[in-house]
Scaffold this active site. Structure first.
Site, PDB file in Angstrom:
ATOM      1  N   ARG A  90       0.891  -1.392   0.015  1.00 26.34           N
ATOM      2  CA  ARG A  90       0.034   0.160   0.064  1.00 26.34           C
ATOM      3  C   ARG A  90       0.749   1.295  -0.021  1.00 26.34           C
ATOM      4  NH1 ARG A  90      -5.769  -0.509   2.800  1.00 26.34           N
ATOM      5  NH2 ARG A  90      -5.633  -2.854   2.626  1.00 26.34           N
ATOM      6  N   ARG A 175      -9.443   7.259   5.474  1.00 27.74           N
ATOM      7  CA  ARG A 175      -8.840   6.225   4.532  1.00 27.74           C
ATOM      8  C   ARG A 175      -8.596   6.522   2.935  1.00 27.74           C
ATOM      9  NH1 ARG A 175     -13.042   1.607   6.115  1.00 27.74           N
ATOM     10  NH2 ARG A 175     -11.984   0.448   4.493  1.00 27.74           N
TER      11      ARG A 175
HETATM   12  P1  AP5 Z   1      -8.607  -3.350   4.483  1.00 28.21           P
HETATM   13  O1  AP5 Z   1      -9.433  -4.324   5.261  1.00 28.21           O
HETATM   14  O2  AP5 Z   1      -7.782  -4.116   3.566  1.00 28.21           O
HETATM   15  O3  AP5 Z   1      -9.618  -2.385   3.929  1.00 28.21           O
HETATM   16  P2  AP5 Z   1      -9.506  -1.787   2.471  1.00 28.21           P
HETATM   17  O4  AP5 Z   1      -8.246  -1.716   1.655  1.00 28.21           O
HETATM   18  O5  AP5 Z   1      -9.821   0.024   2.955  1.00 28.21           O
HETATM   19  O6  AP5 Z   1     -10.202  -2.350   1.624  1.00 28.21           O
HETATM   20  P3  AP5 Z   1     -11.783  -2.533   2.060  1.00 28.21           P
HETATM   21  O7  AP5 Z   1     -11.760  -4.058   2.642  1.00 28.21           O
HETATM   22  O8  AP5 Z   1     -12.415  -1.604   2.738  1.00 28.21           O
HETATM   23  O9  AP5 Z   1     -12.501  -2.882   0.583  1.00 28.21           O
HETATM   24  P4  AP5 Z   1     -12.490  -3.683  -0.592  1.00 28.21           P
HETATM   25  O10 AP5 Z   1     -11.859  -3.025  -1.777  1.00 28.21           O
HETATM   26  O11 AP5 Z   1     -12.009  -5.219  -0.211  1.00 28.21           O
HETATM   27  O12 AP5 Z   1     -14.052  -3.666  -1.022  1.00 28.21           O
HETATM   28  P5  AP5 Z   1     -15.026  -4.806  -0.585  1.00 28.21           P
HETATM   29  O13 AP5 Z   1     -14.882  -6.135  -1.580  1.00 28.21           O
HETATM   30  O14 AP5 Z   1     -15.110  -5.401   0.961  1.00 28.21           O
HETATM   31  O15 AP5 Z   1      -7.638  -2.702   5.527  1.00 28.21           O
HETATM   32  C1  AP5 Z   1      -8.153  -1.718   6.400  1.00 28.21           C
HETATM   33  C2  AP5 Z   1      -7.079  -1.295   7.404  1.00 28.21           C
HETATM   34  O16 AP5 Z   1      -6.070  -1.958   7.937  1.00 28.21           O
HETATM   35  C3  AP5 Z   1      -6.508  -0.065   6.618  1.00 28.21           C
HETATM   36  O17 AP5 Z   1      -7.319   1.125   6.626  1.00 28.21           O
HETATM   37  C4  AP5 Z   1      -4.968   0.278   7.432  1.00 28.21           C
HETATM   38  O18 AP5 Z   1      -5.227   0.880   8.512  1.00 28.21           O
HETATM   39  C5  AP5 Z   1      -4.593  -1.164   7.680  1.00 28.21           C
HETATM   40  N1  AP5 Z   1      -4.101  -1.916   6.537  1.00 28.21           N
HETATM   41  C6  AP5 Z   1      -4.434  -2.897   5.718  1.00 28.21           C
HETATM   42  N2  AP5 Z   1      -3.369  -3.192   5.116  1.00 28.21           N
HETATM   43  C7  AP5 Z   1      -2.335  -2.507   5.409  1.00 28.21           C
HETATM   44  C8  AP5 Z   1      -1.050  -2.542   4.670  1.00 28.21           C
HETATM   45  N3  AP5 Z   1      -0.742  -3.284   3.575  1.00 28.21           N
HETATM   46  N4  AP5 Z   1      -0.153  -1.666   5.277  1.00 28.21           N
HETATM   47  C9  AP5 Z   1      -0.495  -0.811   6.400  1.00 28.21           C
HETATM   48  N5  AP5 Z   1      -1.788  -0.859   7.109  1.00 28.21           N
HETATM   49  C10 AP5 Z   1      -2.779  -1.796   6.340  1.00 28.21           C
HETATM   50  O19 AP5 Z   1     -16.458  -4.418  -1.078  1.00 28.21           O
HETATM   51  C11 AP5 Z   1     -16.872  -3.366  -0.201  1.00 28.21           C
HETATM   52  C12 AP5 Z   1     -18.518  -3.016  -0.226  1.00 28.21           C
HETATM   53  O20 AP5 Z   1     -19.008  -2.910  -1.693  1.00 28.21           O
HETATM   54  C13 AP5 Z   1     -19.235  -4.729   0.186  1.00 28.21           C
HETATM   55  O21 AP5 Z   1     -20.303  -4.432   0.786  1.00 28.21           O
HETATM   56  C14 AP5 Z   1     -19.554  -5.237  -1.157  1.00 28.21           C
HETATM   57  O22 AP5 Z   1     -20.653  -5.933  -1.131  1.00 28.21           O
HETATM   58  C15 AP5 Z   1     -19.726  -3.991  -2.179  1.00 28.21           C
HETATM   59  N6  AP5 Z   1     -19.162  -4.286  -3.390  1.00 28.21           N
HETATM   60  C16 AP5 Z   1     -17.981  -4.929  -3.834  1.00 28.21           C
HETATM   61  N7  AP5 Z   1     -17.892  -5.052  -5.315  1.00 28.21           N
HETATM   62  C17 AP5 Z   1     -19.185  -4.331  -5.722  1.00 28.21           C
HETATM   63  C18 AP5 Z   1     -19.462  -3.838  -6.977  1.00 28.21           C
HETATM   64  N8  AP5 Z   1     -18.921  -4.370  -8.126  1.00 28.21           N
HETATM   65  N9  AP5 Z   1     -20.786  -3.347  -6.994  1.00 28.21           N
HETATM   66  C19 AP5 Z   1     -21.448  -2.780  -6.121  1.00 28.21           C
HETATM   67  N10 AP5 Z   1     -20.964  -3.145  -4.765  1.00 28.21           N
HETATM   68  C20 AP5 Z   1     -20.062  -3.623  -4.637  1.00 28.21           C
END
Ligand code: AP5
Length: 222
Positions: A90, A175
């Site tokens: 990241r 974020r």
């Molecule tokens: P993390 O848990 O990885 O969160 P993120 O990267 O912010 O990503 P998300 O999990 O929130 O979203 P996603 O892209 O996976 O979407 P999802 O499929 O769930 O990280 C959390 C925290 O941990 C970070 O803020 C940081 O503090 C720390 N961290 C993590 N990795 C780190 C690193 N490498 N270094 C340092 N710190 C780190 O989908 C979201 C929603 O949208 C769901 O409800 C889903 O059903 C819906 N959805 C999905 N696709 C679609 C679509 N095509 N159309 C409509 N709805 C959809």
């Protein structure tokens, strides 16, 4: 040949949703740094307490803490045929750390990862995040607005459905700031290496999945 995939994109762009599908179909381990960090927090360890102090503010947790978690995970036997990295690297520093980790682990292989960039406008994302709910047991991800979810039991396994603490509008905005400042520069870095494939993450889940698999089959970097 080893299959190494890296998923990059803003919070809520659907990385976890697509990784879960691909991991199940291709039998590849889903390595989700956010989930690994949340497990560490739930265990009450010192690392977990440290991680929590960053995650709750929408910041990245320190480089070494995540690098150790990733290195230990990638060394496990189930990663021998490949893996999907969801949420790592990241930052440019983390990308360079990953180069070192892969050089050490993959020393006999010349595999180059395919990096999938989930491209989407920010305004679509807050709504996805505040409506996200996921299963405590199997990790399946749902959306309360777009899917018909009744009660708080997972339709897939019956486990408890929970909301993430960082899925409030306030933390989500932080974020996004962190993403644009720290993670977005990786798009350019991986483009220059010729490893990047861009996916339109605003499409329907099944359409994105079809495009993802098509890109893997063609091994197209575009
Ligand atoms: P993390 O848990 O990885 O969160 P993120 O990267 O912010 O990503 P998300 O999990 O929130 O979203 P996603 O892209 O996976 O979407 P999802 O499929 O769930 O990280 C959390 C925290 O941990 C970070 O803020 C940081 O503090 C720390 N961290 C993590 N990795 C780190 C690193 N490498 N270094 C340092 N710190 C780190 O989908 C979201 C929603 O949208 C769901 O409800 C889903 O059903 C819906 N959805 C999905 N696709 C679609 C679509 N095509 N159309 C409509 N709805 C959809």
């Amino acid at each position: 040949m080893k299959q190494e995939y890296i998923f990059i994109g803003p919070p809520g762009s659907g990385k976890g949703t697509q990784t879960k599908k691909l991991s199940e179909e291709y039998k590849l381990p889903h390595i989700d740094t956010g989930a690994l960090l949340r497990e560490e927090i739930a265990s009450g360890s010192d690392e977990g307490k440290l991680a929590d102090s960053f995650i709750s503010k929408g910041n990245l947790v320190p480089l070494n803490l995540v690098a150790n978690i990733i290195k230990n995970r990638l060394k496990k036997d189930d990663c021998q045929n490949g893996f999907i990295l969801d949420g790592y690297p990241r930052s440019t520093e983390q990308a360079l750390a990953l180069d070192d980790i892969l050089a050490e682990i993959d020393k006999d292989s010349d595999t180059k990862p395919i990096v999938f960039y989930f491209k989407i406008d920010e305004e679509l994302l807050i709504e996805r995040l505040v409506n996200r709910i996921s299963c405590k047991d199997c990790g399946e991800i749902y959306n309360l607005k777009t899917m018909n979810i009744q009660g708080n039991k997972c339709p897939k396994c019956g486990g408890e459905l929970i909301r993430r603490n960082d899925d409030t509008e306030e933390v989500a905005k932080k974020r996004f700031d962190t993403y644009f400042r720290e993670t977005a520069p990786l798009i350019d870095l991986y483009q220059k290496r010729g490893w990047l494939t861009t996916l339109d993450a605003s499409l329907e889940i099944e359409t994105i999945y079809k495009n993802l698999k098509g890109a893997i089959k063609g091994n197209v970097h575009s």
